[in-house]
Each structure stands twice: as C-alpha cells, then as structure tokens.
Design an enzyme around this catalytic site. Structure first.
Site, PDB file in Angstrom:
ATOM      1  N   GLY A   1      28.232 -92.950  12.498  1.00  0.00           N
ATOM      2  CA  GLY A   1      27.733 -91.584  12.571  1.00  0.00           C
ATOM      3  C   GLY A   1      28.594 -90.597  11.821  1.00  0.00           C
ATOM      4  O   GLY A   1      28.100 -89.569  11.333  1.00  0.00           O
TER       5      GLY A   1
ATOM      6  N   PHE B   1      21.427 -88.770  21.810  1.00  0.00           N
ATOM      7  CA  PHE B   1      22.563 -89.645  22.119  1.00  0.00           C
ATOM      8  C   PHE B   1      23.454 -88.911  23.107  1.00  0.00           C
ATOM      9  O   PHE B   1      24.071 -87.903  22.764  1.00  0.00           O
ATOM     10  CB  PHE B   1      23.306 -89.954  20.816  1.00  0.00           C
ATOM     11  CG  PHE B   1      24.425 -90.942  20.926  1.00  0.00           C
ATOM     12  CD1 PHE B   1      24.187 -92.305  20.851  1.00  0.00           C
ATOM     13  CD2 PHE B   1      25.741 -90.504  21.057  1.00  0.00           C
ATOM     14  CE1 PHE B   1      25.230 -93.218  20.911  1.00  0.00           C
ATOM     15  CE2 PHE B   1      26.786 -91.408  21.116  1.00  0.00           C
ATOM     16  CZ  PHE B   1      26.536 -92.766  21.045  1.00  0.00           C
ATOM     17  N   CYS B   2      23.544 -89.412  24.349  1.00  0.00           N
ATOM     18  CA  CYS B   2      24.175 -88.666  25.443  1.00  0.00           C
ATOM     19  C   CYS B   2      25.489 -89.313  25.871  1.00  0.00           C
ATOM     20  O   CYS B   2      25.518 -90.179  26.752  1.00  0.00           O
ATOM     21  CB  CYS B   2      23.229 -88.588  26.634  1.00  0.00           C
ATOM     22  SG  CYS B   2      21.567 -88.003  26.213  1.00  0.00           S
TER      23      CYS B   2
ATOM     24  N   ARG C   1      25.601 -61.014 -11.769  1.00  0.00           N
ATOM     25  CA  ARG C   1      26.266 -59.784 -11.345  1.00  0.00           C
ATOM     26  C   ARG C   1      27.333 -59.379 -12.371  1.00  0.00           C
ATOM     27  O   ARG C   1      28.230 -60.169 -12.679  1.00  0.00           O
ATOM     28  CB  ARG C   1      26.913 -60.012  -9.989  1.00  0.00           C
ATOM     29  CG  ARG C   1      27.872 -58.929  -9.513  1.00  0.00           C
ATOM     30  CD  ARG C   1      27.165 -57.682  -9.118  1.00  0.00           C
ATOM     31  NE  ARG C   1      28.067 -56.775  -8.384  1.00  0.00           N
ATOM     32  CZ  ARG C   1      27.778 -55.520  -8.113  1.00  0.00           C
ATOM     33  NH1 ARG C   1      26.615 -55.007  -8.521  1.00  0.00           N
ATOM     34  NH2 ARG C   1      28.630 -54.758  -7.437  1.00  0.00           N
TER      35      ARG C   1
ATOM     36  N   GLY D   1      30.055 -61.243  -2.781  1.00  0.00           N
ATOM     37  CA  GLY D   1      30.452 -59.914  -2.345  1.00  0.00           C
ATOM     38  C   GLY D   1      29.678 -59.449  -1.126  1.00  0.00           C
ATOM     39  O   GLY D   1      29.343 -60.231  -0.232  1.00  0.00           O
ATOM     40  N   GLY D   2      29.381 -58.146  -1.094  1.00  0.00           N
ATOM     41  CA  GLY D   2      28.702 -57.576   0.066  1.00  0.00           C
ATOM     42  C   GLY D   2      27.372 -58.225   0.355  1.00  0.00           C
ATOM     43  O   GLY D   2      27.003 -58.433   1.513  1.00  0.00           O
TER      44      GLY D   2
ATOM     45  N   TRP E   1      26.797 -80.726  25.426  1.00  0.00           N
ATOM     46  CA  TRP E   1      26.815 -80.712  23.953  1.00  0.00           C
ATOM     47  C   TRP E   1      25.895 -81.766  23.370  1.00  0.00           C
ATOM     48  O   TRP E   1      26.225 -82.401  22.356  1.00  0.00           O
ATOM     49  CB  TRP E   1      28.235 -80.919  23.403  1.00  0.00           C
ATOM     50  CG  TRP E   1      29.317 -80.155  24.085  1.00  0.00           C
ATOM     51  CD1 TRP E   1      30.393 -80.672  24.738  1.00  0.00           C
ATOM     52  CD2 TRP E   1      29.445 -78.732  24.172  1.00  0.00           C
ATOM     53  NE1 TRP E   1      31.185 -79.674  25.232  1.00  0.00           N
ATOM     54  CE2 TRP E   1      30.621 -78.465  24.905  1.00  0.00           C
ATOM     55  CE3 TRP E   1      28.669 -77.658  23.714  1.00  0.00           C
ATOM     56  CZ2 TRP E   1      31.053 -77.174  25.180  1.00  0.00           C
ATOM     57  CZ3 TRP E   1      29.097 -76.368  24.008  1.00  0.00           C
ATOM     58  CH2 TRP E   1      30.273 -76.140  24.713  1.00  0.00           C
TER      59      TRP E   1
ATOM     60  N   GLU F   1      31.290 -85.347  16.754  1.00  0.00           N
ATOM     61  CA  GLU F   1      31.484 -86.756  16.372  1.00  0.00           C
ATOM     62  C   GLU F   1      32.930 -87.031  15.961  1.00  0.00           C
ATOM     63  O   GLU F   1      33.203 -87.771  15.013  1.00  0.00           O
ATOM     64  CB  GLU F   1      30.487 -87.171  15.294  1.00  0.00           C
ATOM     65  CG  GLU F   1      29.061 -87.165  15.823  1.00  0.00           C
ATOM     66  CD  GLU F   1      28.103 -87.994  15.006  1.00  0.00           C
ATOM     67  OE1 GLU F   1      28.510 -89.037  14.454  1.00  0.00           O
ATOM     68  OE2 GLU F   1      26.921 -87.602  14.923  1.00  0.00           O
TER      69      GLU F   1
END
Length: 458
Positions: A318, A200-201, A344, A415-416, A233, A439
């Site tokens: 859209g 879609f241009c 964790r 975390g890390g 884009w 959009e």
C-alpha cells in the site's frame, strides 16, 4: 500502431492546465463525448493488456511490463522508468477520464467534503476498481504497475479520488485475492470489481503507528464471532459496504491473536463520526463502532491469528500506492502553476524567466523525477517477486516530502492568485500533508529504512 487501432485508440490534443480552472460553456458537450470515449478506452486497454500478456506467455501480473521485460530478456538495457506502449495508452486514457469526468467536480466535492457518487460509479464502469482482479472475477487481470499508473494519474487531478481507488485496489482487493479461500474470492471479488466499495479497518484511537496495540476484540460463539470495539481514521468507510476488520481473538497471545474478518455495513457497523480534515476532504475518513457485531466464522480471512501477517505484508504494498498518489499530486501542482509563470509578467518579462524562479522550477522538476523513479522501481520490484519493503518505504517517504514542497512552491509561484481557492493550487498543498501521516508516518518509513541499513552494515 496496430495495437492502437485494435483498441480504438483516439488521439487527443494534450489537455492544457492553467491557473484559471473555469470551463467554457461549450466544453460540456466535449466532456460528455470524452466520458463515453474514456469508458471504452480504459476498459478496452485493460482487457487488451491482459490478453497481450497471455499471448506472449508472460504472467498477467506483469502485463504492463511486457515490452520492457522482452527487451531485458534480449539483453538490451532500458532506463528505469521505461513504459510500454500499452502502459502509456492506459496512462493517457486514465488522464482523459480524470480531466474530463473528475475535474469538473473537484472543487464542489472539496467544498462539500463529500465524494460524488457518480465519480465512484465511473471508476467501477472504467474497470479501475478491479485492476489486478482476474477476469474470472470481473476484473481486468492486469498488473500492479497498472494500478500505480492509475493512482498517479487520478492524483494529478484530485488526490481524494486517487486514494479512494488506491485503498480499494492495493489494500482491500489484494487482501481478498491473496489470503481469501476460493469460496471467499468467488463471493466477494466480483462485487468489489463491479459495484461494492471496500474499506480497510486497522487503526484505532490508541493504535496508530503501533498497529498491533489494537483493542478491538472478537469472541468465538458457535459458528460466529462477536466483535466489540472501534476503529478510527478509516478511509472510504462512509461510502463503503465491504469492510476488512482487524480484531484480536486472544489478547493473551499478543499480536498473534489478531485476525482479519470480512464484514458488510448491513451487519450493523456504525459510522460514529465523519472527520472534517485539512485536505483530501472528499475522501471520507470515519470512526467506526462495533457493538456485538456478529460475523459468520466463514468470514475469517487468512485464518485465525494471521491478521498481523496480513497487515504487515499488505501495508508494504500500500505504501507504493501512497507514493504514487503523492507523485501525481506533486505533478498536478507543478502542471497548474508553471504555465502561469510564463504568462504573468513583472518588470517587463515573464516571472518564470527570472533566474531565481528558473532554479526553483528546475529543482522541483528534479524532485518529482526522483520520486517517480523511486515509486516505479518499488512497483517493478514488487511485480518481479523481489524484496521491496525498503524501496516502498523510500518511495513513500520521499514522494510525500516532494509533494509538500512542490505544492507549497506552486502556491508561491502563482502569488496571490495561487492562495485563492479558485485556482485549485492551494488544494494540492492541503492534500499533500496527509502523505507524511497515513499508511506509516515519515518517521516510521525512516525507521524501516534504517533497519535495513543496519542489517547490511553491522
């Protein structure tokens, strides 16, 4: 259950997502089996949904709302996000395809900034590239909500694949299906449903939010138009062979000169630049050049000077698709990170059991649920023929905000390890940023909502 049996539905254990995305060697055989099963289940589900709709004398566009609408007609109340058995079956089938077929390729596609051709082929084979297109034109003949379900589920695994499917269905297919002549529909819809990716241009270097300031020109010469200009884009453009190009045939008329044209790549469309992006890297975003591009007059879509109307109306639809993409993204990040918080341990207990973490996780769940309700409310309103412009703007705005917030929190919860590429969590955050841009930016959505409020209260 009879419908499940008729579709050959196969129960699966819920796929468990954790921070470690590594697959066991034996899983490859399972994935191969799953790919075959998904191919049968998705296409069969889509076909059956259309047939269920016809059997109950309910319009096909509402096939995925069948049970819900029947209950409403009987006066029984339902919650906003009620889904029929058929819709839930489709959701599960697309989820299997996303996890088993797309999932193993996500990191490689992101690193290579390229969409695997087998993924695009798989989407076509599953019937996910012509969801609303009629069976007469090779599509599934299903509802708009079914497309939104597919977009959401794909985004839980890879938002890049989700937006490819979204743009093709909610923009390209819908424009041809809604505004095309019978001859155009007969010629192009079967290709778009079965093998040809669309693009879609509309946007240009000087024409973003102000879409009608576009500078691409079209000049009538005999039985052809000559188009000169450029677009920027443009999603799907690197892999696409079908393009909807918006150009102005008479600048003196302003936006009323804008016209939509059908073009194919072999007419001479130049892919001038493929952007390198922060997120959704596997989704191609390119600059296109048109240098005396010759297009037959029969490829004018919707009539000369009607392009502005097409663009306005289709972008409202859209935006619900982008809301679904951002909703799925937020859920995908949540699903990856939350299990880790209960695995964790720090200070002798799972980090997810600390009150501070519990509150953050609870807030994220609330945000995702509100995004879900806004998104599917807009989708149902669209299906039911009600106004939905404000609701679509609200859904897109809020879902994009939620996606950024939840994806960012998910990294922190892990975390890390969440900061590393190995987990895939950081990719959701990178992918989330685009939701506030394409959009219609977040400010454009707020402006749209504000206009409705002003109209109601002034």
């Amino acid at each position: 259950m009879a419908l499940r049996a008729r579709l050959g539905y196969l129960e699966d254990d819920q796929v468990t997502r954790d921070v470690s995305a590594s697959a066991e060697p034996a899983a490859e055989r399972a994935r191969a089996t799953a790919r075959k099963r998904a191919a049968i289940t998705i296409s069969a589900a889509l076909r059956s949904l259309a047939s269920v709709s016809r059997a109950r004398s309910i319009p096909t566009v509402r096939a995925f709302s069948t049970s819900r609408n029947v209950r409403n007609e009987l006066g029984a109340p339902t919650s906003l996000d009620v889904f029929t058995e058929e819709e839930n079956m489709l959701r599960e089938a697309v989820q299997r395809f996303a996890v088993d077929v797309v999932g193993p390729k996500v990191r490689e596609m992101d690193e290579n900034e390229s969409m695997d051709p087998s993924v695009i082929q798989g989407l076509f084979e599953q019937g996910l590239m012509g969801i609303e297109t009629s069976p007469d034109h090779g599509g599934a003949g299903s509802s708009f909500t079914s497309a939104i379900i597919a977009i959401e589920e794909l985004a839980k695994v890879d938002p890049s694949v989700s937006v490819l499917c979204d743009v093709h269905n909610t923009l390209v297919n819908t424009v041809v299906r809604t505004y095309g002549t019978q001859e155009q529909k007969d010629k192009w819809l079967p290709l778009l449903a079965e093998k040809t990716l669309g693009s879609f241009c509309l946007s240009e270097p000087a024409s973003g939010s102000d879409a009608f300031a576009l500078q691409t020109r079209a000049k009538k010469e005999g039985d052809h138009y000559i188009i000169n200009g450029s677009k920027m884009w443009i999603t799907n453009s690197y892999e696409a062979d079908f393009f909807l190009i918006f150009a102005n045939v008479d600048p003196t008329k302003g936006y009323k000169g804008i016209t939509c044209f059908i073009a194919t790549k072999d007419m001479g469309i130049e892919i001038a630049k493929k952007e390198q992006k922060l997120g959704i890297r596997a989704s191609s975003t390119c600059t296109l050049n048109f240098d005396d591009l010759k297009i037959p007059a029969e490829n004018v879509l919707g009539g000369e000077g009607k392009g502005y109307k097409i663009a306005i109306e289709i972008l409202n639809e859209g935006r619900i698709g982008i809301a679904a993409q951002m909703l799925g993204l937020a859920q995908g990040a949540f699903d990856k990170a939350v299990p880790y918080t209960y695995q964790r341990k720090q200070f002798g207990q799972p980090i997810g059991t600390f009150q501070g973490m519990q509150f953050q996780i609870a807030q994220a769940a609330i945000d995702i649920e509100t995004a879900r309700l806004l998104t599917y409310n807009a989708a149902r309103r669209k299906e039911e023929g009600k106004t939905f412009t404000k609701e679509a703007a609200m859904a897109k705005y809020w879902s994009s905000q939620v996606a950024q917030r939840v994806a960012g929190s998910a990294i922190e919860w892990a975390g890390g390890v969440g900061f590393t590429r190995e987990t895939g969590i950081e990719k959701f955050w990178r992918d989330s940023k685009i939701g506030a841009i394409y959009e219609g930016t977040s400010n454009i959505q707020l402006q749209t909502i504000a206009r409705f409020i002003q109209k109601d209260y002034s």
